[in-house]
Write an enzyme that holds these catalytic residues in place. Structure first.
Site: not given
Length: 600
Positions: A268, A353, A381
């Protein structure tokens, strides 16, 4: 940008230029940063090996798509990234034919690729869907539903697993990489197919069993056994910043004409030393100084998220039965404070979720008091789980809905516009909203005492602090903040109260202001009383008009056979574009100076 005919040295120069462009623009404008820097070489290799004019390029979440935008004709326009009227921070087909699908939520890419592959097969075309998905997105169940079908159907799809945070399995170094390439190479694959057809199938049962076991033991040498067991070939891990290696590997994967996962290890923030590594604060950033990595100071007002975190922490200290969960957003929702203080009572379940909601439903059944902390846009979701696993049994779960209303630069995929509309219809559900910091604290206390599901919404950023004294929440009880002399009534819900107050301050008439507090159940007694005093009602709420706050009020008035002129200042029936929040509100006609003219 044409890169098909470029040699390796030229491609590496392109990677360097792309990285410099991203650092320059994002340092001034803000945006997704560390993930998109880490995906530069992978993106350039994708465009070298595959044909963007015919092959679907599908980016999961698509926050790592900045290099893709720069390659595909948006170099100069990149200056407008995430600005009002400018480029989206995610893939968006309206911007370019190179953007295959709108994306902003995670874990949809492989399902999209499977659907595209089915269509390609039915049309008899020679095209290959290619996916870039981050390892974080692999924590959602939808990915495995898609992989399950893909492994069974064997459609040609190349999936690049951009592993920049947590490895799927521990790599075993150069031997693993070497064997992975051999197992995926065309000579091995052809040999394997001939052996399967011509030898193993004709061996006695016992010998066939032994041969299969030998093949399976070879798979154990690589970290891709989970994918191999699902029927998907695996290559890797490879160096996701070694352009030559990536191109070579993608060429192999493309030639296989079957589902393949290419596991690429990346860093990253690659190319910008301050952001390299596991630094969550560099995922999405505001403006910063390129030379020293220091961020430009923001407004020091305490955010609603921070108020929520502190208030819930104090509640959790008083009540040992309080537990909580978030889905891959511990710092974004403020629940990281509680995870540090009470690690056995608060969890981050990653991008899941649905699991978050259902697991907390069971905890409520066991006598605990769960606080489910999820952004408005992501709570969508888990809609079936809210209905089936929480509301059906009336379990006392609290939904702390962060980022309700306009969220600004993330735009259409992230605006928190719909939670009132999609929750208001559910039996047993309580809906309430605070107007400022103190009422947010009181709403959490109310949520703790509630004996049925309760949803509390609050905005991104800081509340505007109002001059009205806060009082504790009582079920279905509103609060008349100001009693005016005109025949007009301003009704605010949540952060809409401050917009109502600002609009009233600009109006020459002395207008009454009601903090509705609850949209379900409504304060029917108070509304009946106000209907006898005020002829014109104006509703202020950061939410969708259809099924929203004014809709609830109109349904009540209709039931009572009361005729009142009701005007809603909620969002119209369209998705809301990205940009600075004030500019977005201005485009919607929702600034107080615009609303006062409408009222007049």
């Amino acid at each position: 940008m044409e890169i098909k005919d470029k040699n390796l040295e030229e491609l590496e120069k392109i990677c360097s230029d792309i990285r410099d462009r991203i650092i320059d623009v994002v340092s001034r404008k803000g945006g997704h940063f560390s993930s998109t820097l880490g995906a530069v070489e992978l993106t350039v290799a994708m465009h070298k090996v595959f044909d963007i004019k015919k092959d679907p390029f599908i980016y999961d979440v698509s926050h790592q798509c900045y290099p893709h935008k720069l390659i595909n004709g948006r170099w100069d326009e990149f200056e407008t990234i995430r600005q009002f009227g400018g480029l989206s921070g995610f893939t968006k087909p309206k911007e370019s034919d190179a953007d295959y699908f709108v994306a902003g939520h995670s874990s949809t890419s492989i399902s999209l690729a499977v659907g595209a592959a089915k269509a390609i097969k039915l049309k008899g075309e020679d095209r290959t869907p290619v996916v870039m998905i981050g390892d974080g997105s692999m924590t959602a169940g939808m990915v495995y539903e898609a992989l399950n079908e893909l492994g069974d159907r064997k459609y040609p799809v190349v999936i690049i697993l951009n592993d920049n945070e947590m490895s799927i399995a521990k790599p075993i170094g150069s031997i693993s990489k070497y064997l992975s390439k051999i197992l995926a190479g065309k000579y091995y694959q052809a040999f394997k197919e001939r052996v399967d057809k011509n030898i193993i199938q004709h061996l006695p049962t016992g010998a066939t069993y032994i041969a299969k076991k030998i093949e399976e033991s070879m798979k154990l040498i690589t970290p891709g056994i989970i994918f191999e067991e699902m029927g998907i070939d695996y290559i890797g891990p490879i160096d996701g910043h070694n352009l030559e290696e990536i191109i070579e590997t993608l060429e192999i994967a493309k030639a296989m004409k079957k589902p393949v996962i290419v596991h690429a290890k990346t860093v990253k923030g690659k190319g910008y030393k301050f952001a390299e590594g596991q630094h969550e604060r560099w995922h999405g950033v505001g403006p910063f100084n390129v030379d020293n990595g220091k961020f430009v100071k923001k407004n020091s007002a305490k955010s609603a998220t921070a108020v929520f975190a502190d208030a819930l922490l104090e509640l959790a200290k008083k009540h040992e039965n309080i537990v909580g969960v978030t889905a891959a957003m511990p710092s974004g929702t403020g629940i990281d404070k509680l995870m540090e203080e009470f690690p056995s009572r608060f969890w981050d379940v990653a991008i899941a979720e649905q699991h978050a909601v259902t697991s907390m439903a069971a905890m409520a059944k066991e006598g605990f008091k769960p606080f489910i902390t999820i952004y408005s846009t992501f709570l969508q979701r888990a809609y079936d789980q809210i209905i089936h696993d929480v509301c059906l049994m009336g379990l006392p779960v609290v939904f702390a809905i962060d980022r309700a209303g306009i969220v600004g630069n993330d735009g259409e995929t992230h605006q928190g516009a719909f939670d009132i509309s999609y929750l208001r219809f559910l039996p047993n559900m309580i809906l309430c909203a605070p107007r400022d910091d103190k009422t947010l604290e009181y709403s959490l206390e109310f949520g703790y005492e509630a004996t049925s599901p309760c949803a509390i919404r609050y905005p991104r950023g800081a509340f505007k602090q109002l001059p009205y004294k806060a009082s504790k929440f009582e079920l279905g009880v509103s609060e008349l903040l100001k009693e005016g002399t005109s025949n007009k009534l301003f009704i605010g819900y949540g952060a809409g109260v401050s917009r109502a107050c600002d609009t009233e301050a600009l109006h020459k008439e002395d207008i009454s202001i009601l903090d509705l507090r609850f949209v379900k159940p409504l304060d029917e007694k108070k509304l009946k009383e106000l209907a006898s005093k005020y002829d014109d009602w104006y509703v202020f709420s950061d939410s969708q008009k259809q099924g929203g706050v004014a809709s609830a009020i109109l349904e009540f008035l209709d039931k009572q056979r009361v005729c009142i002129n009701v005007t809603s200042f909620e969002y119209e029936d369209s998705f809301i574009h990205h940009g600075d929040t004030k500019k977005v509100e201005e485009s919607l006609g929702l600034l107080p100076e615009q609303l006062v003219l409408k009222v007049k």
